[in-house]
Design an enzyme around this catalytic site. Structure first.
Site, PDB file in Angstrom:
ATOM      1  N   LEU A  24       6.640   0.833  35.511  1.00 55.50           N
ATOM      2  CA  LEU A  24       7.252   0.751  34.187  1.00 55.50           C
ATOM      3  C   LEU A  24       7.644  -0.674  33.820  1.00 55.50           C
ATOM      4  O   LEU A  24       7.801  -0.996  32.650  1.00 55.50           O
ATOM      5  CB  LEU A  24       8.495   1.653  34.124  1.00 55.50           C
ATOM      6  CG  LEU A  24       8.262   3.148  34.359  1.00 55.50           C
ATOM      7  CD1 LEU A  24       9.583   3.889  34.403  1.00 55.50           C
ATOM      8  CD2 LEU A  24       7.378   3.718  33.252  1.00 55.50           C
ATOM      9  N   GLY A  25       7.861  -1.527  34.818  1.00 54.70           N
ATOM     10  CA  GLY A  25       8.258  -2.906  34.560  1.00 54.70           C
ATOM     11  C   GLY A  25       8.930  -3.491  35.783  1.00 54.70           C
ATOM     12  O   GLY A  25       9.175  -2.807  36.779  1.00 54.70           O
ATOM     13  N   ASP A  26       9.224  -4.783  35.735  1.00 58.18           N
ATOM     14  CA  ASP A  26       9.921  -5.419  36.841  1.00 58.18           C
ATOM     15  C   ASP A  26      10.867  -6.471  36.281  1.00 58.18           C
ATOM     16  O   ASP A  26      10.804  -6.838  35.116  1.00 58.18           O
ATOM     17  CB  ASP A  26       8.953  -6.036  37.849  1.00 58.18           C
ATOM     18  CG  ASP A  26       7.979  -7.016  37.206  1.00 58.18           C
ATOM     19  OD1 ASP A  26       6.999  -7.362  37.857  1.00 58.18           O
ATOM     20  OD2 ASP A  26       8.208  -7.427  36.042  1.00 58.18           O
ATOM     21  N   GLY A  27      11.778  -6.934  37.155  1.00 55.61           N
ATOM     22  CA  GLY A  27      12.775  -7.910  36.740  1.00 55.61           C
ATOM     23  C   GLY A  27      13.273  -8.691  37.926  1.00 55.61           C
ATOM     24  O   GLY A  27      12.608  -8.786  38.965  1.00 55.61           O
ATOM     25  N   GLY A  28      14.494  -9.244  37.797  1.00 54.74           N
ATOM     26  CA  GLY A  28      15.035 -10.093  38.856  1.00 54.74           C
ATOM     27  C   GLY A  28      15.436  -9.339  40.098  1.00 54.74           C
ATOM     28  O   GLY A  28      15.609  -9.940  41.155  1.00 54.74           O
ATOM     29  N   PHE A  29      15.579  -8.010  39.994  1.00 49.16           N
ATOM     30  CA  PHE A  29      16.049  -7.245  41.139  1.00 49.16           C
ATOM     31  C   PHE A  29      14.959  -6.407  41.799  1.00 49.16           C
ATOM     32  O   PHE A  29      15.058  -6.084  42.970  1.00 49.16           O
ATOM     33  CB  PHE A  29      17.192  -6.305  40.708  1.00 49.16           C
ATOM     34  CG  PHE A  29      18.420  -7.038  40.250  1.00 49.16           C
ATOM     35  CD1 PHE A  29      19.330  -7.519  41.164  1.00 49.16           C
ATOM     36  CD2 PHE A  29      18.655  -7.254  38.912  1.00 49.16           C
ATOM     37  CE1 PHE A  29      20.462  -8.192  40.753  1.00 49.16           C
ATOM     38  CE2 PHE A  29      19.777  -7.931  38.482  1.00 49.16           C
ATOM     39  CZ  PHE A  29      20.688  -8.405  39.408  1.00 49.16           C
ATOM     40  N   THR A  57      11.044  -3.803  41.082  1.00 50.80           N
ATOM     41  CA  THR A  57      10.044  -3.171  40.234  1.00 50.80           C
ATOM     42  C   THR A  57      10.407  -1.707  40.035  1.00 50.80           C
ATOM     43  O   THR A  57      10.879  -1.047  40.955  1.00 50.80           O
ATOM     44  CB  THR A  57       8.650  -3.279  40.880  1.00 50.80           C
ATOM     45  OG1 THR A  57       8.378  -4.655  41.175  1.00 50.80           O
ATOM     46  CG2 THR A  57       7.575  -2.753  39.955  1.00 50.80           C
ATOM     47  N   VAL A  58      10.182  -1.192  38.805  1.00 53.29           N
ATOM     48  CA  VAL A  58      10.543   0.178  38.460  1.00 53.29           C
ATOM     49  C   VAL A  58       9.272   1.002  38.302  1.00 53.29           C
ATOM     50  O   VAL A  58       8.312   0.569  37.652  1.00 53.29           O
ATOM     51  CB  VAL A  58      11.372   0.229  37.162  1.00 53.29           C
ATOM     52  CG1 VAL A  58      11.792   1.665  36.857  1.00 53.29           C
ATOM     53  CG2 VAL A  58      12.600  -0.661  37.286  1.00 53.29           C
ATOM     54  N   ASP A 101      23.113  -9.184  33.229  1.00 50.79           N
ATOM     55  CA  ASP A 101      21.711  -9.333  32.795  1.00 50.79           C
ATOM     56  C   ASP A 101      21.480  -8.538  31.512  1.00 50.79           C
ATOM     57  O   ASP A 101      20.546  -7.739  31.414  1.00 50.79           O
ATOM     58  CB  ASP A 101      20.765  -8.866  33.896  1.00 50.79           C
ATOM     59  CG  ASP A 101      19.337  -9.401  33.708  1.00 50.79           C
ATOM     60  OD1 ASP A 101      19.168 -10.352  32.925  1.00 50.79           O
ATOM     61  OD2 ASP A 101      18.414  -8.862  34.330  1.00 50.79           O
TER      62      ASP A 101
END
Length: 667
Positions: free
Chosen positions: A351-356, A358-359, A469
């Protein structure tokens, strides 16, 4: 030549009672495979709840009084429960907390009668049911058409309840206030006591949002029914039959009128399972011990530091909370269950990823669709600290926060978080992403997004949680465009005493508080700054960072400050919002832009708090009444500031804004 190591036979005999006890304790857990589950709307009806249908009129599996009728209103499936004759809409069922959130069905879905007020639900009699109110609720006592209000009660304006210029009053109903509030000097035509969730009534204006407060309902917890204790203790599930009354559904498919211990097939099956588990366990212990012994021999050659690190890891694995299903009040999911749910973390489910991390989208065995966040490895805290922090976050409940269901440790090898799945994408998607199209997101919807996001941040700050965030990619939307803020408090899961600041995920470029680069700390006012960027995105439909823009406008915050100061707001606003054609929208956008300007001040002390931001946004959304929010008329301080901000410095604007806020709140 490898020498096999076999445990002493006496040690194997000592292990036998351990596996028998483990098997017995496992048999005491409630098995849920007998009672069927059903989906109704956005909830799953599962034990101890059951669906009311033709079959359940003679026999059902679940607690008596827990029947849910799945009706249809329009094109929606409505889960409805009846408590002592009154019908309630089932908002959510939280089995991990043994609680359910209900709302008056009439308030929630039946069309309102013209010129009528929302019906206030009277107190609910729970004496005959295994329900009780939680501490998250508040009882409010309303008094209508009164000659006056006592000093300890709050006068409110509810026009649809008032007549002949009389007043309406409300006060929190508790043991203390009941004794102290004196109504002897006043006459009221009616008194109604209703139960609401505390946070909702504190954040919303009762005068204008009474229906919305009632619609969000109240929370009840349930306890085990007396007749079910023996049944569930023998791995059965409680039910009811019109012919025999209470019945117990056993795991072997039989039905008992007491418990499952007397089942004909139950005892042999238990003995066979216990014996097989014991033999399998002994063999497994031999294999594990053999592998462990070989690894220990290899590690001796790697030095003491490596050896000590693995001893710590091994200790953590031996106390893995996955085996117990819960830890510090947090639901523990099996790693393999989540692995299968996400199709082994298939990239197509990403679904997406970020600084913490991946979802991934996943589907659990019980049918729930969830979002699984796979945290980046080797930078989170020890497992015990991690679980403590997850416990704090999992107990944060707000209608505009994504629910955190739990996590898995998988012997500390990889930490995963499990959230509720929100299907309609992010605010970023709808503003300038794959779901965006000119004019598709109306200004009224954007205002609701701003208010609901601010409400969630106020709740987090009141709970001593800094989001760290805030960005449009972390503001999710459901199918009704209700906000669900995600990734809140994740920085709590990472070590604070990092040797290099870059190793701790802190914010996203374009949203980060400028003072972070000086003191390397993010506070509540840092969230305010990031929320200011979100407000500008809602006004402009532009991304927070765009390297294709002019170098002085790559950061949206810099562009916004420049446009507002130079009286060029029209160059920033999305032309499809009606800023040039609708005077009311123009005033609202101008007020929100001024608020964003205050949030984006470099000096933290010059920024408003999130409580002040929410109060201002609610005022804008409600039309900016002259009594509380005089920001939009021609004489207001802020209207003047907005029209002449290019002649003033940011600091002078901040001082004037604070003075204006204080004067309106004190009045």
């Amino acid at each position: 030549m490898t020498t096999l190591f076999y445990p002493h036979p006496h040690s194997l005999l000592l292990l036998l009672p351990v596996f028998l006890i483990a098997q017995t304790s496992q048999s005491n857990n409630i098995s849920n495979h007998n009672c069927p589950s059903y989906n109704c709307g956005e909830i799953t009806i599962s034990y101890p709840f059951w669906r009311i249908d033709n079959e359940s009129t003679t026999q059902f599996c679940g607690y008596e009084g827990f029947g849910i009728n799945c009706s249809t209103i329009g094109d929606r499936s409505i889960p409805e429960i009846t408590l002592n004759g009154d019908s309630f809409y089932v908002w959510r069922i939280l089995p991990e907390y043994r609680s359910v959130i209900l709302a008056d069905l009439d308030v929630s879905f039946l069309p309102p009668v013209p010129d009528s007020c929302p019906r206030l639900q009277h107190g609910i009699d729970l004496e005959t049911l295994p329900f009780y109110f939680t501490t998250s609720n508040t009882n409010l006592s309303f008094h209508f058409n009164c000659t006056g209000c006592p000093s300890l009660a709050t006068e409110i304006r509810i026009p649809c309840f008032e007549s002949n210029q009389r007043k309406s009053c409300v006060h929190i109903l508790s043991t203390t206030t009941q004794e102290e509030v004196d109504w002897s000097e006043y006459i009221c035509s009616d008194e109604v006591v209703t139960t609401v969730i505390s946070r909702e009534y504190m954040l919303l204006d009762i005068s204008t949002k009474l229906g919305e407060i009632l619609e969000r309902g109240f929370e009840l917890e349930w306890s085990r029914m007396d007749d079910c204790e023996k049944c569930e203790g023998s791995r059965g599930q409680c039910g009811h039959s019109n012919k025999t009354g209470f019945i117990c559904f056993c795991s072997d498919g039989t039905v008992s009128r007491g418990d499952c211990k007397g089942s004909k097939t139950d005892l042999p099956k238990k003995l066979a399972i216990s014996f097989g588990s014991a033999v399998f366990g002994i063999l497994l212990m031999c294999v594990v011990f053999y592998i462990w012994r070989r690894r220990q021999n290899k590690r001796r050659s790697y030095g003491s530091s490596y050896r000590s690190r693995n001893i710590s890891s091994f200790t953590s694995s031996m106390t893995d909370p996955e085996k117990n299903g819960a830890y510090h009040g947090v639901q523990i999911f099996k790693y393999r269950e989540l692995e299968k749910a996400t199709n082994y973390f298939d990239s197509r489910n990403e679904l997406g990823d970020g600084g913490f991390g991946t979802v991934y989208e996943g589907k659990l065995k019980d049918g729930r669709v969830v979002a699984v966040k796979r945290l980046y490895e080797n930078n989170y805290k020890r497992v015990e600290q991690f679980m403590n922090e997850v416990g704090i976050l999992a107990h944060l409940r707000h209608r505009n926060l994504v629910s955190l269901y739990g996590c898995t440790t998988h012997h500390s090898r990889e930490l995963l978080l499990v959230y509720e799945y929100i299907s309609n994408g992010t605010v970023a998607d709808h503003l300038h992403g794959e779901k965006s199209s000119p004019g598709s997101l109306k200004w009224t919807t954007r205002m609701s997004i701003a208010v609901e996001t601010a409400s969630a941040l106020v709740y987090l700050h009141a709970s001593d949680v800094v989001h760290r965030d805030v960005k449009t990619n972390n503001i999710l939307l459901d199918n009704s465009f209700t906000v669900k803020v995600a990734d809140f408090g994740l920085s709590r899961l990472f070590p604070n005493n990092v040797t290099h600041v870059s190793t701790a995920p802190q914010g996203t470029p374009g949203y980060v508080d400028p003072e972070y680069h000086e003191c390397y700390q993010l506070t509540n006012k840092s969230d305010v700054y990031s929320f200011g960027v979100v407000l500008v995105e809602l006004i402009s439909s532009k991304p927070a960072v765009d390297i294709t823009r002019h170098r002085h406008e790559i950061n949206l915050s810099s562009m916004a400050l420049s446009k507002i100061q130079n009286d060029a707001l029209h160059e920033l606003v999305d032309p499809h919002l009606g800023y040039d054609t609708d005077n009311e929208i123009r005033k609202m956008i101008s007020a929100v832009a001024e608020l964003a300007f205050q949030c984006l001040q470099n000096d933290r002390d010059s920024r408003p708090s999130m409580d002040e931001v929410l109060e201002c946004l609610v005022g804008v959304q409600n039309g900016m009444s002259s009594n509380k929010h005089n920001m939009l008329d021609g004489t207001s301080d802020d209207a003047v500031l907005l029209n002449h901000s290019h002649d003033m410095s940011p600091d002078s604007v901040a001082v004037a804004w604070s003075t204006s806020t204080l004067s309106t709140s004190s009045g």
